[in-house]
Design an enzyme around this catalytic site. Structure first.
Site, PDB file in Angstrom:
ATOM      1  N   ALA A  20      51.400  16.862  14.054  1.00  0.00           N
ATOM      2  CA  ALA A  20      51.052  15.448  14.194  1.00  0.00           C
ATOM      3  C   ALA A  20      52.234  14.582  14.609  1.00  0.00           C
ATOM      4  O   ALA A  20      52.132  13.356  14.594  1.00  0.00           O
ATOM      5  CB  ALA A  20      50.448  14.940  12.883  1.00  0.00           C
ATOM      6  N   SER A  29      58.978  18.887  16.097  1.00  0.00           N
ATOM      7  CA  SER A  29      57.793  18.140  15.658  1.00  0.00           C
ATOM      8  C   SER A  29      57.307  17.212  16.762  1.00  0.00           C
ATOM      9  O   SER A  29      56.105  17.115  17.041  1.00  0.00           O
ATOM     10  CB  SER A  29      58.121  17.370  14.369  1.00  0.00           C
ATOM     11  OG  SER A  29      57.394  16.172  14.272  1.00  0.00           O
ATOM     12  N   GLU A 175      66.876  14.407   0.444  1.00  0.00           N
ATOM     13  CA  GLU A 175      66.002  15.445   1.002  1.00  0.00           C
ATOM     14  C   GLU A 175      66.334  16.813   0.414  1.00  0.00           C
ATOM     15  O   GLU A 175      66.028  17.857   0.998  1.00  0.00           O
ATOM     16  CB  GLU A 175      66.082  15.420   2.534  1.00  0.00           C
ATOM     17  CG  GLU A 175      65.798  14.033   3.121  1.00  0.00           C
ATOM     18  CD  GLU A 175      64.432  13.870   3.789  1.00  0.00           C
ATOM     19  OE1 GLU A 175      63.860  14.852   4.256  1.00  0.00           O
ATOM     20  OE2 GLU A 175      63.932  12.716   3.836  1.00  0.00           O
ATOM     21  N   HIS A 244      68.436  17.441   9.163  1.00  0.00           N
ATOM     22  CA  HIS A 244      69.004  17.917   7.896  1.00  0.00           C
ATOM     23  C   HIS A 244      70.245  18.733   8.232  1.00  0.00           C
ATOM     24  O   HIS A 244      70.302  19.377   9.283  1.00  0.00           O
ATOM     25  CB  HIS A 244      68.014  18.829   7.151  1.00  0.00           C
ATOM     26  CG  HIS A 244      66.806  18.136   6.615  1.00  0.00           C
ATOM     27  ND1 HIS A 244      65.539  18.670   6.690  1.00  0.00           N
ATOM     28  CD2 HIS A 244      66.663  16.950   5.969  1.00  0.00           C
ATOM     29  CE1 HIS A 244      64.671  17.849   6.129  1.00  0.00           C
ATOM     30  NE2 HIS A 244      65.320  16.797   5.691  1.00  0.00           N
ATOM     31  N   CYS A 359      64.423  26.481   5.838  1.00  0.00           N
ATOM     32  CA  CYS A 359      63.635  25.321   5.390  1.00  0.00           C
ATOM     33  C   CYS A 359      62.514  25.757   4.465  1.00  0.00           C
ATOM     34  O   CYS A 359      62.083  25.004   3.593  1.00  0.00           O
ATOM     35  CB  CYS A 359      62.989  24.608   6.570  1.00  0.00           C
ATOM     36  SG  CYS A 359      64.134  24.006   7.797  1.00  0.00           S
TER      37      CYS A 359
HETATM   38  O1  SUG Z   1      60.791  16.958   7.324  1.00  0.00           O
HETATM   39  N1  SUG Z   1      58.696  18.652   9.593  1.00  0.00           N
HETATM   40  C1  SUG Z   1      59.666  18.710   8.493  1.00  0.00           C
HETATM   41  C2  SUG Z   1      60.568  19.893   8.656  1.00  0.00           C
HETATM   42  C3  SUG Z   1      61.462  20.107   7.467  1.00  0.00           C
HETATM   43  C4  SUG Z   1      62.478  21.164   7.674  1.00  0.00           C
HETATM   44  N2  SUG Z   1      63.266  21.347   6.525  1.00  0.00           N
HETATM   45  C5  SUG Z   1      64.594  21.594   6.510  1.00  0.00           C
HETATM   46  N3  SUG Z   1      65.331  21.410   7.570  1.00  0.00           N
HETATM   47  N4  SUG Z   1      65.113  21.974   5.420  1.00  0.00           N
HETATM   48  C6  SUG Z   1      60.464  17.407   8.435  1.00  0.00           C
HETATM   49  O2  SUG Z   1      60.775  16.852   9.490  1.00  0.00           O
HETATM   50  C7  SUG Z   1      56.750  17.790  10.772  1.00  0.00           C
HETATM   51  C8  SUG Z   1      55.328  17.415  10.443  1.00  0.00           C
HETATM   52  C9  SUG Z   1      54.527  16.996  11.649  1.00  0.00           C
HETATM   53  O3  SUG Z   1      55.099  16.436  12.600  1.00  0.00           O
HETATM   54  O4  SUG Z   1      53.295  17.211  11.666  1.00  0.00           O
HETATM   55  C10 SUG Z   1      57.655  17.828   9.528  1.00  0.00           C
HETATM   56  O5  SUG Z   1      57.431  17.115   8.595  1.00  0.00           O
END
Ligand code: SUG
Length: 428
Positions: A20, A29, A175, A244, A359
Site C-alpha cells: 500500500a 514500499s 523503532e 532504519h 527486519c
Molecule cells: O516500517 N514496511 C516497513 C518495513 C520495516 C523493516 N524493518 C526494519 N528495517 N527493521 C516499514 O517501513 C511497508 C508497508 C506498506 O507500504 O504497505 C512497511 O511498513
C-alpha cells in the site's frame, strides 16, 4: 554448549500482507505500492527462513501477526456496529484509514522492541522496551498490542522486564532493535549497546529514531556507564532509503558489518566503536553504493553465532543475484573475521515492502536457563513449523490486490485466518 544463547523471534507474515506504499522513505514500499501481494507465499517464505535457523542448531521463536483490519481501533475512533460494519463504514468514509489499519506490518519484529541483554542491564534481567513506532501511522497502531504480547511471551518477570512504549511517542520516535546494535566478546559477556539515531529531517524522507528514545532505553534498562554509545545515522543514508540503521549495518558479538556511508561521521564512529570494545572486527564495505545496499539489503542480513563457533550471514536472495553485493560477501568470507558461512534465503514477499531477513526477527539474547521463562507456545521446532505451514496453506489468502482491502470478503478471510491461528496457539 554456551550457557547464553540468542533466540530469534520472527514475525509470522499476516494474512493481510499487501503493498500500500505506506512508508515514505522506504524505497521498496514506494516502488511496489499498488501491486498484488501473495500473503500465503510470503508467510511460507518466512517459515522456511525460521526452519533454516533451526537447522543451524539455533533456538527459534515466532510472534503471531496482529489482527487486521484492526476493527477494535475503528471502534475506538467512533465507527459503530459489528467488526464488519465498522470496516464497511470506514471503507466508505475514510478508506485511507482502513488501509492503514489493514497492514501486516507487525511481521517486522525487529521493530517490536529494543532488547538489552542480561549481562548489560542493571538488575541482570533481559529488558525489552516496546517500540512506539511513532513516525508511521500504520506502524504506531502496533505498539500497545505488541507490549501486551511481549509481556505474555516473556512471562517470567524474574528473568525478563517488559516496558511499555515510550511516551509522548510523537516526540520520542522509537523503532526498536532496528536501530540498536550490541557488541560484546560473547553473548554472555558484558557488552556495549550502540544506539543509532537520526538527526532532524535532512530531506524528503523522515529519520524515525530519536536520540532521546535510546537514552530512555539505556536508563530504563539500567545500563552501566560505558555500556552505551550513541551514533548519528548519516542523513544521506536516510535519504537514500535507509529508514532504519539495519538497512546499512548489522552487528553480532565481535563483528560490526556496515556500509561506509552508514554513519554521519564514519571515522569518528569507527574510532568510538573500537575504543568501546577491544578486539572488535569492523568490516566496512565501500565497494557498493548506498542505493545498491538499499536495493539488495546486504546489511539486512542476520549475523548469527553458530553453535560450532564462528558466525553466519543469513542473506536475502537479492544479494546473491547482484554481482557487486555478492562480491562483497565473498570478500567478507575470505577476510580475517569470524564470518564463516553465507546462507541465502528467499523472503521476496517481505523484501518487496522493505523488510529483509533481519527486519523479520527480534533477537533476544538470554541465559539458556531463561528459556523456561518464555511461553513455549512461541518457541518452534521443525514439527511446529510444519503445523504453522499447514495452517497458512489452509487459511492465508493466495493474493490481495489493493482494492480487495475495502471488501467484506477479505475482512472475513483475514478474520478466519486469525481465528484459526489463535486456536492453533491455544491448542499448543
Ligand atoms: O516500517 N514496511 C516497513 C518495513 C520495516 C523493516 N524493518 C526494519 N528495517 N527493521 C516499514 O517501513 C511497508 C508497508 C506498506 O507500504 O504497505 C512497511 O511498513
Amino acid at each position: 554448549m554456551s550457557d547464553h544463547i540468542e533466540v530469534n523471534f520472527d514475525g509470522l507474515v499476516g494474512p493481510t500482507h499487501n503493498f500500500a506504499a505506506l512508508s515514505p522513505g522506504n524505497v521498496a514500499s514506494a516502488l511496489n505500492g499498488g501491486s498484488e501481494s501473495q500473503p500465503r507465499a510470503a508467510a511460507i517464505e518466512g517459515l522456511e527462513k525460521m526452519r533454516q535457523l533451526i537447522r543451524l542448531g539455533l533456538v527459534q521463536g515466532f510472534f503471531p501477526p496482529q489482527r487486521r483490519p484492526a476493527a477494535d481501533r475503528l471502534a475506538a475512533l467512533g465507527f459503530g456496529g459489528s467488526p464488519a460494519e465498522r470496516c464497511a463504514q470506514a471503507a466508505r468514509e475514510d478508506p485511507a484509514l482502513l488501509v492503514r489499519l489493514s497492514s501486516a506490518s507487525s511481521m517486522w519484529t525487529a521493530n517490536a522492541a529494543t532488547v538489552i541483554a542480561a549481562p548489560d542491564s542493571g538488575d541482570g534481567r533481559v529488558h525489552l522496551v516496546t517500540a512506539n513506532l511513532a513516525t508511521m501511522m500504520h506502524r504506531a497502531v502496533e505498539a500497545d498490542e505488541t507490549f501486551a504480547m511481549l509481556a505474555r511471551v516473556f512471562r517470567d518477570s524474574a528473568r525478563f522486564a517488559v516496558h511499555p512504549p515510550l511516551r509522548p511517542a510523537r516526540h520520542l520516535g522509537d523503532e526498536g532493535a532496528a536501530n540498536h546494535m550490541r557488541i560484546a566478546p560473547a553473548h554472555g559477556a558484558a557488552g556495549v549497546n550502540i544506539f543509532v539515531y537520526g538527526e532532524a529531517q535532512q530531506g524528503d524522507f523522515p529519520a524515525r529514531q530519536s536520540r532521546r528514545a535510546g537514552e530512555a532505553v539505556a536508563r530504563l534498562a539500567g545500563l552501566k556507564p560505558g555500556g552505551a554509545l550513541f551514533l548519528p545515522q548519516a542523513g544521506r543514508a536516510v535519504q537514500a532509503g535507509a529508514f532504519h540503521n539495519d538497512v546499512v549495518a548489522v552487528a553480532n558479538e565481535t563483528v560490526v558489518l556496515f556500509h561506509a556511508d552508514a554513519f554521519e561521521d564514519g571515522a569518528a564512529a569507527e574510532a568510538q566503536m573500537s575504543a568501546a570494545m577491544p578486539g572488535l572486527h569492523l568490516i566496512r564495505i565501500d565497494g557498493i553504493g548506498l542505493d545498491e545496499a538499499v536495493k539488495t539489503y546486504l546489511f539486512n542480513s542476520q549475523l548469527v553465532s553458530l553453535p560450532e563457533g564462528g558466525a553466519a550471514l543469513i542473506l536475502p536472495r537479492e544479494v546473491k543475484d547482484h554481482g557487486r553485493a555478492w562480491a562483497a560477501v565473498e570478500r567478507i568470507l575470505a577476510g580475517d573475521n569470524p564470518v564463516r558461512r553465507a546462507i541465502v534465503v528467499d523472503v521476496r514477499g517481505s523484501m518487496r515492502n522493505g523488510g529483509g531477513p533481519a527486519c523479520l526477527r527480534l533477537r533476544v539474547p538470554m541465559p539458556r536457563a531463561a528459556l523456561d521463562g518464555v511461553d513455549p507456545a512461541f518457541l518452534l521446532s521443525e514439527a511446529r513449523i510444519d503445523g504453522l505451514q499447514a495452517l497458512v496453506d489452509r487459511w492465508w489468502p493466495d493474493r490481495i490486490a489493493p482494492a480487495d482491502l475495502l471488501t467484506p470478503d477479505l475482512w472475513a478471510a483475514a478474520g478466519a485466518a486469525s481465528d484459526a491461528l489463535e486456536r492453533h496457539i491455544a491448542g499448543h
